[in-house]
Write a protein that holds these residues in place. Structure first.
Motif, mmCIF file in Angstrom:
data_model
loop_
_atom_site.group_PDB
_atom_site.id
_atom_site.type_symbol
_atom_site.label_atom_id
_atom_site.label_comp_id
_atom_site.label_asym_id
_atom_site.label_seq_id
_atom_site.Cartn_x
_atom_site.Cartn_y
_atom_site.Cartn_z
ATOM 1 N N TYR A 51 39.568 43.986 45.575
ATOM 2 C CA TYR A 51 40.511 44.965 45.037
ATOM 3 C C TYR A 51 40.599 46.168 45.972
ATOM 4 O O TYR A 51 39.816 46.303 46.916
ATOM 5 C CB TYR A 51 40.085 45.403 43.636
ATOM 6 N N GLN A 52 41.542 47.043 45.692
ATOM 7 C CA GLN A 52 41.678 48.295 46.435
ATOM 8 C C GLN A 52 41.027 49.416 45.628
ATOM 9 O O GLN A 52 41.238 49.525 44.411
ATOM 10 C CB GLN A 52 43.154 48.635 46.657
ATOM 11 N N ASP A 53 40.238 50.253 46.285
ATOM 12 C CA ASP A 53 39.643 51.381 45.577
ATOM 13 C C ASP A 53 40.596 52.567 45.586
ATOM 14 O O ASP A 53 41.739 52.477 46.074
ATOM 15 C CB ASP A 53 38.279 51.735 46.166
ATOM 16 N N GLN A 88 40.702 55.140 47.292
ATOM 17 C CA GLN A 88 41.066 55.605 48.638
ATOM 18 C C GLN A 88 41.914 54.574 49.388
ATOM 19 O O GLN A 88 42.229 54.765 50.562
ATOM 20 C CB GLN A 88 39.802 55.922 49.450
ATOM 21 N N GLY A 89 42.290 53.494 48.709
ATOM 22 C CA GLY A 89 43.118 52.477 49.341
ATOM 23 C C GLY A 89 42.358 51.511 50.217
ATOM 24 O O GLY A 89 42.966 50.701 50.935
ATOM 25 N N ARG A 90 41.034 51.555 50.174
ATOM 26 C CA ARG A 90 40.215 50.644 50.979
ATOM 27 C C ARG A 90 40.038 49.324 50.242
ATOM 28 O O ARG A 90 40.003 49.288 49.001
ATOM 29 C CB ARG A 90 38.846 51.268 51.256
ATOM 30 N N THR A 91 39.896 48.249 50.982
ATOM 31 C CA THR A 91 39.651 46.945 50.368
ATOM 32 C C THR A 91 38.166 46.795 50.078
ATOM 33 O O THR A 91 37.323 47.005 50.950
ATOM 34 C CB THR A 91 40.113 45.805 51.283
#
Length: 388
Positions: free
Chosen positions: A124-126, A128-131
């Motif tokens: 998923y994406q957190d 902050q937009g990180r995977t």
């Protein structure tokens, strides 16, 4: 330079604002007792303590196994061991993997040069937009940990046991506060008193290094040959289990080379637990892309580079050996089941079946039948392992 997953990123993955932590937090005024903190302190979280997963048996700290998890669940299904963050989907709907394998959900922020194809409850994406990829891992042993220069199965913590204690509380306890530095150091000091034998404790105190037992039966003596620092077929196990702690490669290792703590044994590739595999793409410094399909890339998901810790992954059959992990000590191995990063070998016998498959693949790949382990040799190795 390889990308690194920072432990700050790892610590901030669970929902909610970060708890107050470190020296600035108002902790107890008296010197903290590391053993008491290990056994009893929940850090205002979900009820877990360190001993929830590192079980206590009198003075001894044991590695949690599926039988223990199942026993707790039968008697206390709402025990702090069973929290939604470690259910199959992270939502509390199903604990079958925790019950079967005693593995827990560990979130990893992918390095910026790594992408993954799949999207499910574990990818998923957190905010902050990180995977983020969530992988299932076993609980590492804390016994003999004072010797460790690589903490966790992927070695991401190096030797800072106090820092690792803070990260573990953040990841597993859903805490209202993090350990202060004094508390973390006290827990670290306590863990450094835990050994699988008095011989290793004396070694930690400056005594002589442990020596391989000679064995008293023919099977034990035959099994010992696999751990003497020689080339195959003698010394086959010693290629990855050499040195005083039996946890480093030696000069006869044809894939990794000598003095390495990280190596591949195909535990991820063979995936005996049947965990879902993901397709990871690694953009290399020269902008080429290496693709690995694995249920757990191990060290590679920390560095973002399939080649840096396992050159064979980029030279011999690229991509095949990039799921690599820390080599554990074998001292006390008969008392530290289950085995591997995913607890996929529940017994010494299952572990040896795995290595028979692994060395068969190695023998075929290197076109060298000396790497094969037959059933008698496997039985001899088990007989010797029980002496360690």
């Amino acid at each position: 330079m390889p990308y690194l997953v920072t432990l700050t990123a790892l610590a901030n993955l669970h929902a909610g604002p970060a708890p107050q932590a470190g020296p600035g937090h108002a902790g107890p005024s008296h010197p903290p007792d590391g053993e008491e903190l290990f056994d009893e302190e929940t850090f205002a979280g979900n009820g877990r303590t360190c001993a929830s997963c590192h079980r206590r048996d009198g003075r001894d700290v044991t590695d949690i196994d599926p039988e223990q998890v199942q026993r707790v669940y039968r008697h206390r299904p709402k025990d702090p061991l069973f929290r939604s963050i470690d259910s199959n989907d992270g939502k509390g709907n199903d604990y079958s993997l925790l019950l079967r394998d005693a593995t827990f959900r560990i979130p990893f922020v992918l390095p910026p040069n790594v992408t993954v194809d799949e999207r499910d409850d574990n990818v998923y994406q957190d905010a902050q937009g990180r995977t983020v990829v969530v992988l299932r891992r076993a609980v590492p042993s804390v016994r003999n940990i004072t010797f460790e220069d690589h903490l966790m199965y992927d070695g991401r913590e190096n030797a800072d046991l106090a820092h690792q204690a803070i990260a573990a509380v953040q990841t597993h306890n859903e805490p209202g506060r993090l350990p202060t530095q004094r508390e973390a150091e006290a827990m670290s000091a306590f863990q450094r008193t835990l050994f699988t034998s008095r011989q290793l404790e004396r070694y930690a105190e400056g005594g002589p290094p442990p020596e391989l037992p000679h064995g008293s039966t023919p099977a034990q003596r035959r099994g010992r040959r696999f751990f003497e620092q020689r080339n195959a077929p003698d010394g086959l196990c010693a290629m990855c289990h050499s040195g005083p702690l039996l946890n480093t490669t030696n000069v006869f290792n044809p894939i990794e080379g000598p003095n390495r703590r990280i190596a591949g044994n195909f535990s991820s590739e063979l995936n005996a637990n049947g965990y879902p595999a993901y397709t990871f793409h690694f953009e290399m410094p020269d902008h080429t892309v290496r693709t690995i399909r694995s249920p757990d890339p191990g060290r590679t998901i920390i560095t973002g580079d399939p080649c840096i810790d396992d050159p064979a992954a980029c030279t011999i059959n690229p991509g095949s050996t990039a799921s690599i992990f820390k080599i554990p000590t074998l001292w006390g191995v008969s008392n530290t089941a289950p085995y591997f990063h995913d607890n996929s070998a529940k017994t010494l016998e299952e572990m040896m079946v795995h290595y028979q498959r692994f060395f068969h693949i190695t023998a075929v790949g290197l076109q060298n039948p000396d790497f094969e382990i037959d059933d008698q040799e496997a039985s001899d190795i088990i007989a010797f392992l029980k002496l360690l």
